[in-house]
Design an enzyme around this catalytic site. Structure first.
Site, PDB file in Angstrom:
ATOM      1  N   HIS A 181     -14.245 -18.744 -25.684  1.00  0.00           N
ATOM      2  CA  HIS A 181     -14.116 -17.300 -25.905  1.00  0.00           C
ATOM      3  C   HIS A 181     -15.309 -16.552 -25.314  1.00  0.00           C
ATOM      4  O   HIS A 181     -16.409 -17.099 -25.207  1.00  0.00           O
ATOM      5  CB  HIS A 181     -14.025 -16.977 -27.407  1.00  0.00           C
ATOM      6  N   CYS A 276     -17.728 -15.779 -34.821  1.00  0.00           N
ATOM      7  CA  CYS A 276     -16.410 -16.406 -34.901  1.00  0.00           C
ATOM      8  C   CYS A 276     -15.864 -16.435 -36.333  1.00  0.00           C
ATOM      9  O   CYS A 276     -14.655 -16.371 -36.529  1.00  0.00           O
ATOM     10  CB  CYS A 276     -16.478 -17.843 -34.382  1.00  0.00           C
TER      11      CYS A 276
END
Length: 284
Positions: A181, A276
């Site tokens: 990501h 996250c």
């Protein structure tokens, strides 16, 4: 499901660094490495996750957030979802619009239904994305939304976001998808300062981000592996970061940030850290 309900509920997130008021977490009760998706998980696949330790570290994170005035919402953990602790990916808030993600990985599909249950219980309006996009690839700074392009987030999703957010500039950020990501290689700490792992981006992209006013603190390969870019800002230049990332922490302090060090060493074995593990709903 037993969710806390407030009389009024709003969504508002204009940046990654305004004061965090309300955030969604999920305890790592069933956390496990079942499908290796990055180099970090590959290293720890055989060792896997000590759930008892992960739960202890996550509770300390939750306690410290509350200590700083953040309201914490906890989604119920399910044995069906071993990566559910990473709530950032299942949804994201841009301005007053909350989006529920379409998850790319089969092992994570279904997590979004748990989030939708809570949003419906709270009577919070949301949009469900119809093209593949995950919140770890979405970074917001006022009227600009940076979107990482990877196997988790598609160019079709960018086109849809441009339609859904006509008052925002949507900026594509290509990066080496082995890092999963965008927030694993780039993050924004303030209007002037960001974190970057240059190896994951081409020079044109790095120059573009620098031209957009950010002083970019470079993260080493060693500290990227321990999620050095994946910090969580909670406002007033306060940032959650791992104590192990000494160089990143020293650099942030040199730029005037207060670094809140919480041990997350067990949770990062699955390739994600504080950003996250948190889905902001309200920042002011």
């Amino acid at each position: 499901m037993d969710f806390p309900v407030k009389e009024t509920s709003i969504t508002q997130c204009d940046t990654e660094y305004d004061t965090l008021r309300r955030v969604i977490l999920c305890p790592p009760k069933f956390m496990a490495i079942e499908e290796v998706i990055n180099d970090v998980q590959k290293k720890y696949e055989d060792e896997n996750i000590n759930v008892e330790l992960a739960m202890k570290q996550h509770k300390e994170f939750e306690r410290t957030l509350k200590e700083h005035g953040v309201e914490v919402i906890k989604l119920p953990a399910s044995e069906q979802f071993p990566e559910q602790v990473f709530t950032r990916d299942i949804g994201f808030t841009v301005g007053d619009e909350l989006f529920v993600s379409e998850m790319a990985s089969e092992i994570r599909q279904g997590e979004e239904e748990v989030l939708e249950d809570w949003l419906e219980e709270e009577e919070i309006p949301f949009q469900t994305t119809t093209d593949r996009v995950e919140g770890g690839d979405v970074i917001v700074d006022r009227q600009t939304v940076y979107v990482g392009i990877s196997s988790r987030t598609s160019e079709a999703a960018v086109r849809q976001l441009k339609h859904d957010l006509p008052d925002h500039e949507i900026v594509q950020v290509p990066f080496d998808e082995k890092y999963l990501h965008l927030d694993c290689v780039f993050n924004i700490l303030s209007p002037e300062v960001g974190l970057i792992f240059p190896k994951a981006l081409d020079q044109q992209t790095i120059d573009m981000l620098a031209d957009r006013k950010y002083k970019l603190i470079e993260v080493s390969e060693e500290e990227q592996f321990t999620m050095g870019t994946n910090v969580l800002s909670i406002g007033d230049k306060k940032v959650f970061s791992l104590p192990q990332n000494k160089n990143v922490n020293a650099a942030m302090r040199a730029h005037g940030f207060e670094v809140i060090e919480v041990d997350f060493s067990e949770i990062i074995k699955s390739g994600g850290s504080f950003r996250c593990c948190s889905m902001p709903v309200v920042r002011e």
